[in-house]
Design a protein around this motif. Sequence first.
Motif, mmCIF file in Angstrom:
data_model
loop_
_atom_site.group_PDB
_atom_site.id
_atom_site.type_symbol
_atom_site.label_atom_id
_atom_site.label_comp_id
_atom_site.label_asym_id
_atom_site.label_seq_id
_atom_site.Cartn_x
_atom_site.Cartn_y
_atom_site.Cartn_z
ATOM 1 N N SER A 122 -15.098 3.200 -42.598
ATOM 2 C CA SER A 122 -14.732 3.447 -41.202
ATOM 3 C C SER A 122 -13.994 2.240 -40.636
ATOM 4 O O SER A 122 -14.304 1.086 -40.951
ATOM 5 C CB SER A 122 -15.984 3.753 -40.371
ATOM 6 O OG SER A 122 -16.940 2.713 -40.496
ATOM 7 N N TRP A 123 -13.029 2.503 -39.768
ATOM 8 C CA TRP A 123 -12.151 1.472 -39.212
ATOM 9 C C TRP A 123 -12.704 0.968 -37.886
ATOM 10 O O TRP A 123 -13.052 1.753 -36.997
ATOM 11 C CB TRP A 123 -10.754 2.054 -39.023
ATOM 12 C CG TRP A 123 -9.791 1.203 -38.267
ATOM 13 C CD1 TRP A 123 -9.296 1.413 -37.004
ATOM 14 C CD2 TRP A 123 -9.169 -0.003 -38.725
ATOM 15 N NE1 TRP A 123 -8.409 0.436 -36.660
ATOM 16 C CE2 TRP A 123 -8.311 -0.461 -37.695
ATOM 17 C CE3 TRP A 123 -9.253 -0.739 -39.902
ATOM 18 C CZ2 TRP A 123 -7.552 -1.618 -37.808
ATOM 19 C CZ3 TRP A 123 -8.489 -1.894 -40.028
ATOM 20 C CH2 TRP A 123 -7.658 -2.317 -38.990
ATOM 21 N N ASN A 124 -12.800 -0.341 -37.743
ATOM 22 C CA ASN A 124 -13.188 -0.986 -36.502
ATOM 23 C C ASN A 124 -11.923 -1.553 -35.863
ATOM 24 O O ASN A 124 -11.402 -2.581 -36.302
ATOM 25 C CB ASN A 124 -14.210 -2.100 -36.780
ATOM 26 C CG ASN A 124 -14.731 -2.756 -35.517
ATOM 27 O OD1 ASN A 124 -13.992 -2.977 -34.565
ATOM 28 N ND2 ASN A 124 -16.014 -3.073 -35.515
ATOM 29 N N ALA A 125 -11.425 -0.903 -34.823
ATOM 30 C CA ALA A 125 -10.136 -1.282 -34.236
ATOM 31 C C ALA A 125 -10.191 -2.659 -33.593
ATOM 32 O O ALA A 125 -9.230 -3.437 -33.686
ATOM 33 C CB ALA A 125 -9.709 -0.230 -33.213
ATOM 34 N N ALA A 126 -11.298 -2.975 -32.931
ATOM 35 C CA ALA A 126 -11.389 -4.258 -32.240
ATOM 36 C C ALA A 126 -11.335 -5.431 -33.204
ATOM 37 O O ALA A 126 -10.744 -6.474 -32.903
ATOM 38 C CB ALA A 126 -12.677 -4.315 -31.411
ATOM 39 N N GLU A 127 -11.940 -5.283 -34.353
ATOM 40 C CA GLU A 127 -11.996 -6.364 -35.333
ATOM 41 C C GLU A 127 -10.964 -6.204 -36.457
ATOM 42 O O GLU A 127 -10.877 -7.069 -37.330
ATOM 43 C CB GLU A 127 -13.400 -6.435 -35.944
ATOM 44 C CG GLU A 127 -14.508 -6.669 -34.931
ATOM 45 C CD GLU A 127 -14.377 -8.003 -34.239
ATOM 46 O OE1 GLU A 127 -13.775 -8.931 -34.836
ATOM 47 O OE2 GLU A 127 -14.860 -8.132 -33.090
ATOM 48 N N ARG A 128 -10.221 -5.105 -36.430
ATOM 49 C CA ARG A 128 -9.247 -4.816 -37.492
ATOM 50 C C ARG A 128 -9.898 -4.947 -38.870
ATOM 51 O O ARG A 128 -9.427 -5.669 -39.750
ATOM 52 C CB ARG A 128 -8.033 -5.743 -37.377
ATOM 53 C CG ARG A 128 -7.121 -5.400 -36.211
ATOM 54 C CD ARG A 128 -5.907 -6.324 -36.140
ATOM 55 N NE ARG A 128 -5.177 -6.343 -37.420
ATOM 56 C CZ ARG A 128 -4.285 -5.437 -37.785
ATOM 57 N NH1 ARG A 128 -4.021 -4.404 -36.992
ATOM 58 N NH2 ARG A 128 -3.646 -5.558 -38.936
ATOM 59 N N SER A 129 -10.989 -4.233 -39.039
ATOM 60 C CA SER A 129 -11.734 -4.329 -40.285
ATOM 61 C C SER A 129 -12.325 -2.975 -40.655
ATOM 62 O O SER A 129 -12.427 -2.069 -39.823
ATOM 63 C CB SER A 129 -12.851 -5.367 -40.158
ATOM 64 O OG SER A 129 -13.806 -4.945 -39.199
ATOM 65 N N PHE A 130 -12.720 -2.834 -41.896
ATOM 66 C CA PHE A 130 -13.367 -1.628 -42.391
ATOM 67 C C PHE A 130 -14.832 -1.902 -42.698
ATOM 68 O O PHE A 130 -15.174 -2.970 -43.214
ATOM 69 C CB PHE A 130 -12.685 -1.127 -43.671
ATOM 70 C CG PHE A 130 -11.456 -0.307 -43.456
ATOM 71 C CD1 PHE A 130 -10.210 -0.886 -43.500
ATOM 72 C CD2 PHE A 130 -11.545 1.055 -43.217
ATOM 73 C CE1 PHE A 130 -9.065 -0.131 -43.309
ATOM 74 C CE2 PHE A 130 -10.414 1.827 -43.041
ATOM 75 C CZ PHE A 130 -9.163 1.236 -43.079
ATOM 76 N N SER A 131 -15.685 -0.927 -42.411
ATOM 77 C CA SER A 131 -17.071 -0.946 -42.846
ATOM 78 C C SER A 131 -17.246 0.047 -43.992
ATOM 79 O O SER A 131 -16.734 1.168 -43.932
ATOM 80 C CB SER A 131 -18.017 -0.559 -41.701
ATOM 81 O OG SER A 131 -17.938 -1.479 -40.642
ATOM 82 N N LYS A 132 -17.961 -0.369 -45.007
ATOM 83 C CA LYS A 132 -18.233 0.492 -46.157
ATOM 84 C C LYS A 132 -19.605 1.130 -46.006
ATOM 85 O O LYS A 132 -20.605 0.442 -45.757
ATOM 86 C CB LYS A 132 -18.182 -0.330 -47.442
ATOM 87 C CG LYS A 132 -18.486 0.488 -48.710
ATOM 88 C CD LYS A 132 -18.429 -0.401 -49.939
ATOM 89 C CE LYS A 132 -18.718 0.377 -51.210
ATOM 90 N NZ LYS A 132 -18.666 -0.481 -52.416
ATOM 91 N N HIS A 133 -19.664 2.452 -46.184
ATOM 92 C CA HIS A 133 -20.914 3.203 -46.083
ATOM 93 C C HIS A 133 -21.152 3.927 -47.409
ATOM 94 O O HIS A 133 -20.261 4.597 -47.919
ATOM 95 C CB HIS A 133 -20.842 4.217 -44.948
ATOM 96 C CG HIS A 133 -20.479 3.621 -43.618
ATOM 97 N ND1 HIS A 133 -21.405 3.285 -42.659
ATOM 98 C CD2 HIS A 133 -19.275 3.270 -43.105
ATOM 99 C CE1 HIS A 133 -20.791 2.774 -41.598
ATOM 100 N NE2 HIS A 133 -19.493 2.764 -41.849
ATOM 101 N N VAL A 134 -22.341 3.823 -47.919
ATOM 102 C CA VAL A 134 -22.684 4.438 -49.193
ATOM 103 C C VAL A 134 -23.218 5.847 -48.954
ATOM 104 O O VAL A 134 -24.253 6.028 -48.305
ATOM 105 C CB VAL A 134 -23.741 3.606 -49.947
ATOM 106 C CG1 VAL A 134 -24.085 4.277 -51.282
ATOM 107 C CG2 VAL A 134 -23.248 2.183 -50.185
ATOM 108 N N ILE A 135 -22.509 6.844 -49.451
ATOM 109 C CA ILE A 135 -23.011 8.220 -49.417
ATOM 110 C C ILE A 135 -24.026 8.417 -50.535
ATOM 111 O O ILE A 135 -25.128 8.923 -50.323
ATOM 112 C CB ILE A 135 -21.855 9.226 -49.542
ATOM 113 C CG1 ILE A 135 -20.917 9.102 -48.334
ATOM 114 C CG2 ILE A 135 -22.381 10.660 -49.654
ATOM 115 C CD1 ILE A 135 -19.693 9.987 -48.413
ATOM 116 N N ARG A 136 -23.659 8.015 -51.731
ATOM 117 C CA ARG A 136 -24.560 8.019 -52.884
ATOM 118 C C ARG A 136 -24.137 6.899 -53.819
ATOM 119 O O ARG A 136 -22.938 6.636 -54.001
ATOM 120 C CB ARG A 136 -24.516 9.361 -53.648
ATOM 121 C CG ARG A 136 -25.325 10.486 -53.036
ATOM 122 C CD ARG A 136 -26.825 10.172 -53.016
ATOM 123 N NE ARG A 136 -27.599 11.301 -52.561
ATOM 124 C CZ ARG A 136 -27.839 11.605 -51.290
ATOM 125 N NH1 ARG A 136 -27.326 10.853 -50.322
ATOM 126 N NH2 ARG A 136 -28.581 12.649 -50.968
#
Length: 403
Positions: free
Chosen positions: A333-347
């Motif tokens: 997911s994209w964080n516009a304020a920080e210009r960064s991505f967060s990684k989320h584990v589905i499995r």
Amino acid sequence: MKARPCVPLGLLLFAMPLSTALLAGPGLYFKEIQLAHDRNEGIALADVDRDGIEDLIAGASWYRAPKWEKRPLRELKQDKEFAQNNGDLALDVNGDAWVDVISGSWFQPEVYWYENPGRDGLSKGEEWKPHFIGRLGACEAKFLHDFDGDGLKDLVLDSWEDKAPVVVYRLTRGPEGPKWEEHKPGQSGAGHGMGIGDLNGDGRADVVTIRGWYEVPAEPFKNQPWTLHQEFKLGHTSTPVAIHDVNGDGLADIVFGQGHDYRLRWLEQTKGEGGKRQWNEHLIDEKLSQAHTITAADLDGDKRFEFITGKRLRGHGDGDPGSHDPVGLYYYSWNAAERSFSKHVIREAPGIKNVEELQARPAVGTGMNIIVHDLDRDGRPDVAVAGKSGTFILLNQGAGGAN
């Protein structure tokens, strides 16, 4: 068919640059349903039996919604390592209102479409009749897009050979049935990886390859070559890459992985002096191996797209960097304020070390297609994948793990 309970998602973050990393917020929960455990790597979504509900198509079978009952489609040869399927595409080829399936093999040059037998044939469990489309040779992946606006989607074939042209089969229909006209508009070469999207904002989809992008003209099949803009090099990239405006500046960007190596990155499109197009590369995840396919979708309902990808198992057997790393499915997911991505584990599961373990232990990974659709009709988009370690549905339970 096996179901597993919801599992909380692990959260990591990879930022641009890495020094700006933030802790990721809560992620989504998913309920896992296993449909098959075979080597098939293709999956598609379509209402196969015309009951008004989308079904899943995966290699040798289709799975009837909403209970995901396994039904026969075709014979699919496989060995300990590979199935002869480099992706499934759903399309009503002959115009009879029954959706058909397009498929090809890694190791054979022929591409076929498989004709839906209709209501009676489906009820009897008949196999779908194959029809020849054409030959490419070393086919890495296939895509559908209506380039000329005639209402019929055309078939795009991507070769892993750098010098092989981009091949497009234009679908037409006549009194004698459907016809596939071969065109080779991308004469400057294809290579491992492709994406389709409007890069220059002219309203027409373009074709991204490993060495740049082909600008599709207003009349794409008038026998002129498409112009190649050699503005970047992606390496042996994903099939497809995701073409989407990541940062909301109105310009299409490219999110891409390495299909047989580490790293997930994005190319930011900017405009320089005189409006000249420029590309700035940013790292998303340096630890993800074999991100062979990527798609973009709004999983959490915040009106912003997430990017879904995962590890494709054993694309080159034991030969790829990270081949034995953990296998999994993720969204970023994209964080516009920080210009960064967060990684989320589905499995995520421990790595699979060899062919014997591959056959013994199912795990959620990716193959050549990722499906995102509200499969259980609860208002939340779900994910379906098919890879060498199995075919799975991941039902989106929301941030609180509802249902």
